[in-house]
Scaffold this active site. Structure first.
Site, PDB file in Angstrom:
ATOM      1  N   GLU A   1       0.782  -1.254   0.000  1.00  0.00           N
ATOM      2  CA  GLU A   1       0.000   0.000   0.000  1.00  0.00           C
ATOM      3  C   GLU A   1       0.799   1.282   0.000  1.00  0.00           C
ATOM      4  O   GLU A   1       0.288   2.309   0.453  1.00  0.00           O
ATOM      5  CB  GLU A   1      -0.951   0.016   1.210  1.00  0.00           C
ATOM      6  CG  GLU A   1      -2.039  -1.032   1.128  1.00  0.00           C
ATOM      7  CD  GLU A   1      -3.073  -0.925   2.242  1.00  0.00           C
ATOM      8  OE1 GLU A   1      -2.843  -0.193   3.213  1.00  0.00           O
ATOM      9  OE2 GLU A   1      -4.117  -1.590   2.128  1.00  0.00           O
TER      10      GLU A   1
HETATM   11  C1  BMA Z   1      -4.465  -3.076   5.272  1.00  0.00           C
HETATM   12  C2  BMA Z   1      -3.155  -3.661   5.722  1.00  0.00           C
HETATM   13  C3  BMA Z   1      -2.705  -3.133   7.008  1.00  0.00           C
HETATM   14  C4  BMA Z   1      -3.806  -2.837   7.965  1.00  0.00           C
HETATM   15  C5  BMA Z   1      -5.151  -3.244   7.434  1.00  0.00           C
HETATM   16  C6  BMA Z   1      -6.291  -2.834   8.296  1.00  0.00           C
HETATM   17  O1  BMA Z   1      -4.332  -2.108   4.360  1.00  0.00           O
HETATM   18  O2  BMA Z   1      -2.224  -3.589   4.725  1.00  0.00           O
HETATM   19  O3  BMA Z   1      -1.904  -2.003   6.810  1.00  0.00           O
HETATM   20  O4  BMA Z   1      -3.557  -3.418   9.157  1.00  0.00           O
HETATM   21  O5  BMA Z   1      -5.298  -2.676   6.215  1.00  0.00           O
HETATM   22  O6  BMA Z   1      -6.429  -1.460   8.381  1.00  0.00           O
END
Ligand code: BMA
Length: 823
Positions: A434
């Site tokens: 991300e």
């Molecule tokens: C996603 C993951 C984490 C996070 C999760 C919940 O984007 O890549 O970064 O823990 O969301 O928010």
């Protein structure tokens, strides 16, 4: 012609010696006198706990009271003798992992300065050794202190939003990002000798690396080539011999470092849901005359993996072909299974990965905010036929690419790619989690007042790391395995984006959308989406006292790390279920709510197989006890979601869809062959009275989802009240049930369920419960009040016209047996 690469790691060695250096360590805080006993491998927080110097940060609100540890420097010391010192030999001191800023002294000489927890460190220490009383001393500097001066004038750390305390230094530190805090875990900035340390003593030569190229793979033969990297202590050359470990048959011998050999009738490695994950075991010997100087044995598999990520009619595809077949990926995202990882055992790894496979997952994603897992983890995945999506360890923040930092990153990537490239289970490398999507969509530039000039530089650095450096390294060290620069490639903001490649769909949860939106927002490869629940009740009893059993208690708030966590769980639970009586019932319903949400998503993804070719929910496991998106909690206890997965992820699954009075029965098959079966749909009252039955002979298309039956529900249930009936759907053959599910025509909260008469017969010898009821029991949750018991099935709907047998593990007593249900 396709090439595949494998690396062999040392297993058994001759003329080589490994002396583990794990005993008799002590540690102390810099500036203090008192030394305490230390455990190696380990981290200082575990040692402080062991010595009673800090409380267990996993309990209550203790996390707060251990935060001082990260700001201190810590020293680890040990003395050791050697049976003999041989001037002819090389003495490599090897650290498999140092967390993170470490200065290593051997007999008062500085022999190593480490600055990356993801690297192995190896130093020839022969000149510093003595026969007796060798003193090894390691100073671990606080990563906060080391980096705090780097912040001035730099913008990168502003984006490290997951860090739970300031100063934000994670992006300048090559250390597991989640150590600094994440939205499912505590902040525990560990330090220590976190992986094994040993002396590797060798003479003349050793095998440093052995890379195998799968040059040709046909049904009747495979042609393999191996290239060895040998380290010589003197300028000498030796022979190499390759053996089949099982049969002892010599496959190849050479005076050079390149070997090639043929395997007749090769057996391929398949993900477990499509075939056998066959592994070959080959041993490379380094020979000096008849003496074996060194020996590497490793298992590996022959398989082809291709990523099809290219423009198509609607956008951009993203799917894998394994051994030529398009494979739908079913699984979850994996995070480090302990916030203080070194205490985790191999048995813990076994259990978690076996649980993933038991849930019919065929892929897990080792997420980029954690660590590159240890070799054993991937060996287990190889064995289980579980494919791995492997991120590099960068997540949700911008990273600098100045010269020293970039060369540190390069060292880390090369080391880990060489270490892991042999594993057939690893299907793909992914640059980061991300980072790209965040930079372009999360508004950091405005929020953190990042100037145009800085923004340009930050993106330039991003491109340098993820579009240049990493793919260049992979081109050299592992060219045939697919690489994707980031996950996701597309952002969930717009519906049209769901036609493009990978997607993390967080509209449900972060975007506060309803579960039903999972049916609309279906991407090409769903590498993340998720919904939280509370962990198992026993887990809650472990970290909180009864006075804390409420959503608003300090402990329950402390263990919830998501900014909208407890409220979001509560509001969705409220819309699915009637008001719970008490906190334990709320916890139970929170798990059912999570299961309902993720079930909606999985069914929607599989229903659109072809458009969508992968579903990896967030997240498989936990790193501490608390509410989170996991399907298995920190203590390995399955939540309701994990119990539902074997059915949801089965190769053949029924996907019922209802639109007003129209019912559509789709069936998904991941099987590679067509299957003849019968689809049987029954309508029943909660008392078990059969209202209607339809039986259709069907041939289930291979590797496809298709609708097999459609009917009008009102007609089908013959004027019964939708709130008082349900559908029992089965796909059967003469001798087996290929798929089975129950479907309710109304939401659970509106069903007219009755108080059941539940019959439970416990057979302790067989470790079996027999269950029956006079009326349908919705989601019967069984647990033991006094012991830890794992039921192989749980949260089941008990039909009035059926008998159930549920097996369990552990010591269950009649007095200890408890249950909850929705009725
Ligand atoms: C996603 C993951 C984490 C996070 C999760 C919940 O984007 O890549 O970064 O823990 O969301 O928010």
């Amino acid at each position: 012609m396709r090439y595949f690469f494998f690396l062999l790691m040392p297993l058994a060695m001759s003329a080589q010696q490994i002396i583990p250096l794990h005993d008799n360590w002590s540690f102390y805080q810099e500036g203090e006198e008192v030394h305490y006993k230390a455990t190696v491998p380990g981290v200082v927080q575990l040692d402080l706990m062991e010595n009673g110097l800090i409380p267990d940060p996993f309990l209550g609100t203790n996390e707060d009271s251990i935060q001082w540890v990260e700001r201190e420097n810590w020293l680890y010391e040990k003395e050791f003798d050697l049976p003999r010192l041989d001037t002819q030999k090389v003495y490599d001191l090897v650290f498999e992992g140092l967390d993170t800023y470490a200065e290593v002294y051997l007999n008062d000489s500085l022999i190593l300065k480490a600055d990356n927890m993801f690297c192995q460190w190896r130093v020839d220490v022969r000149p510093f050794l003595q026969k007796q009383k060798n003193k090894l001393c390691i100073l671990f500097r606080s990563p906060i202190a080391v980096n705090k001066d780097k912040l001035d004038g730099r913008p990168y750390h502003k984006t490290a939003e997951n860090e739970a305390a300031k100063p934000h230094v994670s992006v300048y530190t090559r250390k597991a990002p989640h150590h600094f805090g994440w939205d499912w875990g505590p902040r525990i900035v560990t330090a220590g000798i976190w992986r094994p340390v040993y002396l590797h003593i060798w003479q003349k030569a050793e095998i440093e690396d052995f890379q195998i190229y799968q040059q040709e793979l046909h049904t009747d033969s495979a042609l393999l080539m191996g290239k060895a990297a040998i380290r010589y202590s003197h300028d000498e050359r030796f022979r190499l011999r390759l053996l089949d470990k099982k049969s002892g048959q010599i496959l190849a011998e050479t005076d050079s470092t390149v070997l090639s050999w043929i395997i007749k009738d090769p057996q391929r490695w398949w993900p477990h849901n499509l075939g056998q994950p066959h592994l070959y075991q080959w041993t490379l010997q380094l020979l000096d005359g008849q003496t074996v100087l060194d020996e590497y044995t490793r298992s590996f598999g022959l398989r082809e993996i291709e990523l099809i990520n290219e423009p198509d009619d609607i956008g951009e595809s993203f799917y894998f072909k394994v051994n030529g077949e398009p494979v739908f990926m079913k699984g979850a995202n994996y995070i480090p299974s302990d916030a203080m990882l070194p205490r985790r055992t191999r048995a813990d790894i076994d259990r978690l990965l076996e649980d993933a496979r038991a849930a019919n997952m065929n892929m897990i994603r080792v997420w980029g905010g954690g660590v590159y897992e240890e070799d054993y983890f991937y060996e287990k995945c190889d064995e289980l036929g579980l494919m791995v999506w492997q991120d590099f360890m960068f997540a949700c923040s911008m990273y600098p690419a100045n010269e020293p930092f970039l060369s540190n990153i390069k060292k880390e990537i090369i080391y880990n790619v060489k270490r892991l490239r042999n594993h057939p289970s690893i299907a793909i490398w992914c640059g980061n989690n991300e980072v790209d999507v965040a930079w372009h969509n999360w508004g950091w530039q405005l929020k953190y007042f990042i100037s145009k000039k800085d923004s340009a530089k930050m993106w330039e650095d991003y491109v340098r790391i993820f579009h240049k450096t990493i793919p260049n390294i992979l081109a050299q060290y592992d060219p045939e395995r697919p690489y994707t620069s980031t996950s996701p490639l597309s952002n969930w903001g717009k519906l049209s984006n769901f036609n493009y490649a990978t997607m993390h769909f967080w509209g449900v949860w972060h975007g506060r959308q309803p579960f039903s939106d999972y049916n609309i927002y279906v991407g090409r490869f769903m590498s993340e989406y998720g919904f939280q629940s509370f962990p198992d009740w026993k887990t809650i009893e472990h970290f909180a006292t009864p006075d804390q059993y409420s959503l608003s208690s300090t402990v329950m708030k402390k263990h919830q790390k998501s900014y909208i966590g407890n409220g979001m769980i509560a509001s969705h639970t409220r819309s699915e279920f009637k008001k719970p009586k008490g906190f334990q019932e709320f916890v139970y319903k929170s798990q059912l709510t999570q299961m309902i949400g993720i079930r909606t998503a999985i069914r929607a993804h599989r229903a659109r197989k072809g458009h969508c070719m992968g579903t990896l929910f967030w997240q498989l496991n936990d790193c501490w006890p608390g509410p989170s998106w996991s399907s298995i909690d920190y203590y390995g206890r399955w939540k309701a979601l994990h119990y539902a997965l074997p059915e949801l992820y089965a190769n053949i699954a029924i996907l019922p869809e209802q639109d007003f009075n129209n019912m559509y029965i789709k069936i998904v098959s991941d099987e590679l062959k067509e299957k003849m079966a019968e689809l049987r749909v029954q309508a029943k009252t909660f008392n078990g009275q059969l209202i209607n039955t339809v039986t259709e002979p069907i041939s289930i298309n291979a590797n496809q989802t298709r609708e097999y039956l459609r009917f009008n529900t009102k007609d089908f249930i013959k004027k019964h009240n939708k709130k008082k009936v349900y559908l029992d759907l089965q796909v059967i053959t003469e001798d087996s049930v290929l798929a089975h599910t129950l479907y309710y025509l109304k939401s659970i909260r509106s069903l007219k369920l009755k108080q059941p008469q539940l019959n439970l017969e416990l057979d302790k010898k067989q470790k079996r419960l027999r269950i029956s009821s006079n009326t349908l029991i919705k989601n019967l949750y069984l647990y033991s009040a006094d012991t830890d018991v794992h039921f192989y099935q749980n949260y089941l709907d008990i039909q009035a016209d059926q008998q159930y047998e549920i097996f369990y593990e552990g010591a269950l007593t009649k007095n200890g047996l408890r249950w909850l249900y929705v009725n």
